[in-house]
Design a protein around this motif. Structure first.
Motif, PDB file in Angstrom:
ATOM      1  N   ALA A  50       8.498  42.830  40.132  1.00  0.00           N
ATOM      2  CA  ALA A  50       7.629  43.384  39.093  1.00  0.00           C
ATOM      3  C   ALA A  50       6.168  43.327  39.519  1.00  0.00           C
ATOM      4  N   VAL A  51       5.763  42.204  40.081  1.00  0.00           N
ATOM      5  CA  VAL A  51       4.376  42.076  40.547  1.00  0.00           C
ATOM      6  C   VAL A  51       4.073  43.143  41.589  1.00  0.00           C
ATOM      7  N   ASN A  52       5.019  43.413  42.478  1.00  0.00           N
ATOM      8  CA  ASN A  52       4.826  44.462  43.475  1.00  0.00           C
ATOM      9  C   ASN A  52       4.800  45.855  42.846  1.00  0.00           C
TER      10      ASN A  52
ATOM     11  N   ALA B 218       8.323  48.094  35.656  1.00  0.00           N
ATOM     12  CA  ALA B 218       8.621  47.699  37.038  1.00  0.00           C
ATOM     13  C   ALA B 218       9.941  46.947  37.166  1.00  0.00           C
ATOM     14  N   TYR B 219      10.467  46.466  36.055  1.00  0.00           N
ATOM     15  CA  TYR B 219      11.714  45.694  36.082  1.00  0.00           C
ATOM     16  C   TYR B 219      12.863  46.579  36.554  1.00  0.00           C
TER      17      TYR B 219
ATOM     18  N   PHE C  92      -7.921  42.653  37.007  1.00  0.00           N
ATOM     19  CA  PHE C  92      -6.469  42.719  36.824  1.00  0.00           C
ATOM     20  C   PHE C  92      -5.775  42.780  38.179  1.00  0.00           C
ATOM     21  N   ARG C  93      -6.252  43.646  39.058  1.00  0.00           N
ATOM     22  CA  ARG C  93      -5.625  43.784  40.372  1.00  0.00           C
ATOM     23  C   ARG C  93      -5.805  42.522  41.206  1.00  0.00           C
ATOM     24  N   SER C  94      -6.942  41.856  41.046  1.00  0.00           N
ATOM     25  CA  SER C  94      -7.161  40.600  41.759  1.00  0.00           C
ATOM     26  C   SER C  94      -6.190  39.526  41.279  1.00  0.00           C
ATOM     27  N   TRP C  95      -6.002  39.462  39.952  1.00  0.00           N
ATOM     28  CA  TRP C  95      -5.031  38.514  39.400  1.00  0.00           C
ATOM     29  C   TRP C  95      -3.639  38.797  39.936  1.00  0.00           C
ATOM     30  N   LEU C  96      -3.238  40.063  39.924  1.00  0.00           N
ATOM     31  CA  LEU C  96      -1.900  40.429  40.351  1.00  0.00           C
ATOM     32  C   LEU C  96      -1.695  40.113  41.834  1.00  0.00           C
ATOM     33  N   GLY C  97      -2.712  40.409  42.653  1.00  0.00           N
ATOM     34  CA  GLY C  97      -2.606  40.115  44.083  1.00  0.00           C
ATOM     35  C   GLY C  97      -2.518  38.622  44.349  1.00  0.00           C
TER      36      GLY C  97
ATOM     37  N   GLY D 288      13.395  40.763  47.062  1.00  0.00           N
ATOM     38  CA  GLY D 288      12.314  41.667  46.680  1.00  0.00           C
ATOM     39  C   GLY D 288      11.594  42.245  47.867  1.00  0.00           C
ATOM     40  N   ARG D 289      10.707  43.172  47.580  1.00  0.00           N
ATOM     41  CA  ARG D 289       9.891  43.802  48.607  1.00  0.00           C
ATOM     42  C   ARG D 289       8.761  42.867  48.962  1.00  0.00           C
ATOM     43  N   PHE D 290       8.530  42.642  50.267  1.00  0.00           N
ATOM     44  CA  PHE D 290       7.526  41.703  50.703  1.00  0.00           C
ATOM     45  C   PHE D 290       6.329  42.411  51.329  1.00  0.00           C
ATOM     46  N   GLY D 291       6.206  43.701  51.097  1.00  0.00           N
ATOM     47  CA  GLY D 291       5.050  44.433  51.605  1.00  0.00           C
ATOM     48  C   GLY D 291       3.842  44.251  50.715  1.00  0.00           C
ATOM     49  N   ALA D 292       2.752  44.930  51.068  1.00  0.00           N
ATOM     50  CA  ALA D 292       1.507  44.806  50.311  1.00  0.00           C
ATOM     51  C   ALA D 292       1.653  45.428  48.940  1.00  0.00           C
ATOM     52  N   VAL D 293       0.854  44.902  47.989  1.00  0.00           N
ATOM     53  CA  VAL D 293       0.832  45.500  46.658  1.00  0.00           C
ATOM     54  C   VAL D 293       0.282  46.914  46.792  1.00  0.00           C
ATOM     55  N   PRO D 294       1.009  47.924  46.321  1.00  0.00           N
ATOM     56  CA  PRO D 294       0.546  49.305  46.496  1.00  0.00           C
ATOM     57  C   PRO D 294      -0.685  49.593  45.671  1.00  0.00           C
TER      58      PRO D 294
END
Length: 391
Positions: free
Chosen positions: A256-258, A242-243, A297-302, A375-381
């Motif tokens: 990267a988180v996004n 993602a980098y 994992f997805r909960s942590w990332l969100g 960075g992108r400020f939209g929702a995590v895809p």
């Protein structure tokens, strides 16, 4: 006027990564110990044996243990240059164990105090413990992957009937290739040293620091749920994919988180995050067992994304307030130490008590704090379900 809040966060993250990193003197001891193990194997087992580092120790993303009772985990490959027709998984695991136990006994008899305290067998590796030094060596038995070109290898695993696949050397080459900044840094260091190449752990790029920051947050988040904590290599791989080459640490981390979910595959109804250096190794294999690891994992990332956005959008931009907004997720003590290390002024930090204050130079001059967040400020895809490799 305080600097842009994204710049302050980048500076705090940079200082935190420096603090979390393995100290140079301990790194030197660890290298000395595993080289000693490798020399013993060659002298007592034959020239077909070799030992080399893998994982975070090899690519320079080691972080300190999350609690004082745990040790730095240093992963090694114990490689025997034979074919799988010349041995079995069980024979190789036993042979490596016998050699390491002989090494343990030899060091005890030698009496120099530089040997391991214990030699313990695990599922995939043998562990040599050095509690007085604060680290242990996980030694992974391996042979060449005869069906594929070097440096791909086959690994032992007591819970799997078949040989497992990996390619630690190829993975480190891939990781380096994800960052032009990292390549430049290594080239400069090599020219200064008058050599062709230097170890990757000698560099400190935005990508390396970003991975360290993500790993630390993950360790804290899963402190009471260690069994379901995502493996370090999974986080590292998704983050590196993602980098996007950013040299500002906050922007790199948020982007990267996004972007990390975009590099998760679904193949034949199974989750896949392939090793970019060996298509048959799946870093998300445990997600396909009956558990909630993928959801966690997805909960942590969100949650991490939300923390970063809330901090970046805060109207209170002084360093103490930034630390207050991030301290619950990253550790207030660590961020305070980072602020002092990086020359940030902190007045009346949370937990300091009324009337107390700490101050340092009001300056943010690190390379990782050179710009604001874009960075992108939209929702995590959502994870994309598809066939084929992540890219």
């Amino acid at each position: 006027m305080p600097p842009p809040i994204e710049e302050t966060i980048s500076t705090l993250f940079t200082g935190a990564a420096d603090i979390l990193d393995i100290p140079p003197e301990l790194h030197a001891v660890a290298v000395e110990r595993y080289e000693d193990v490798g020399n013993f194997l060659v002298l007592n087992g034959g020239t077909e044996w070799s030992v080399y580092p893998q994982g975070s120790f090899r690519i320079g993303t080691v972080i300190k243990p999350p609690t004082s009772s745990t040790e730095y985990d240093i992963d090694l490959v114990c490689h025997k240059d034979i074919t799988k027709d010349d041995t079995t998984k069980e024979q190789l695991k036993t042979e490596v164990g016998e050699l390491l136990q002989a090494y343990d006994e030899f060091k005890t008899e030698e009496g120099n105090g530089d040997g391991p305290a214990l030699c313990v067998e695990g599922r995939r590796a043998w562990t040599l413990t050095y509690p007085d030094q604060g680290f242990h060596l996980d030694v992974l038995p391996a042979i060449p992957d005869g069906d594929r070109p070097p440096p791909r290898i086959r690994l032992t695993d007591t819970k799997n009937h078949f040989w497992q696949y990996s390619n630690p050397k190829g993975y480190s080459d891939w990781f380096q290739g994800r960052s032009e900044e990292l390549r430049r840094t290594l080239e400069v260091k090599a020219r200064a040293a008058g050599v062709d190449m230097v170890p990757m752990w000698t560099a400190r790029s935005t990508l390396q620091r970003m991975v360290q920051v993500l790993k630390w947050h993950c360790y804290l988040h899963f402190a009471k749920d260690v069994g379901d904590r995502p493996p370090s290599v999974l986080i590292t791989t998704l983050a590196a994919w993602a980098y996007q080459g950013e040299e500002d640490l906050f922007t790199a981390t948020l982007n990267a988180v996004n972007g990390m979910p975009e590099h998760i595959d679904k193949r034949d109804d199974k989750w896949w995050v392939p090793n970019p250096a060996h298509e048959l190794e799946n870093f998300a294999d445990k997600w396909n067992e009956p558990n909630e690891r993928q959801e966690k994992f997805r909960s942590w990332l969100g949650g991490l994304r939300q923390t970063l956005l809330e901090a970046a959008h805060s109207t209170r931009r002084d360093t103490a307030s930034v630390i207050g907004s991030l301290g619950g997720a990253f550790g207030e003590d660590l961020l305070l130490k980072s602020a002092h290390r990086m020359g940030l002024e902190v007045k009346n930090p949370i937990g300091a008590g009324a009337g107390r204050s700490t101050s340092a130079r009001v300056a943010v001059t690190t390379a990782a704090a050179s710009g604001g967040a874009t960075g992108r400020f939209g929702a995590v895809p959502d994870v994309r379900t598809r066939s084929g490799r992540a890219g």
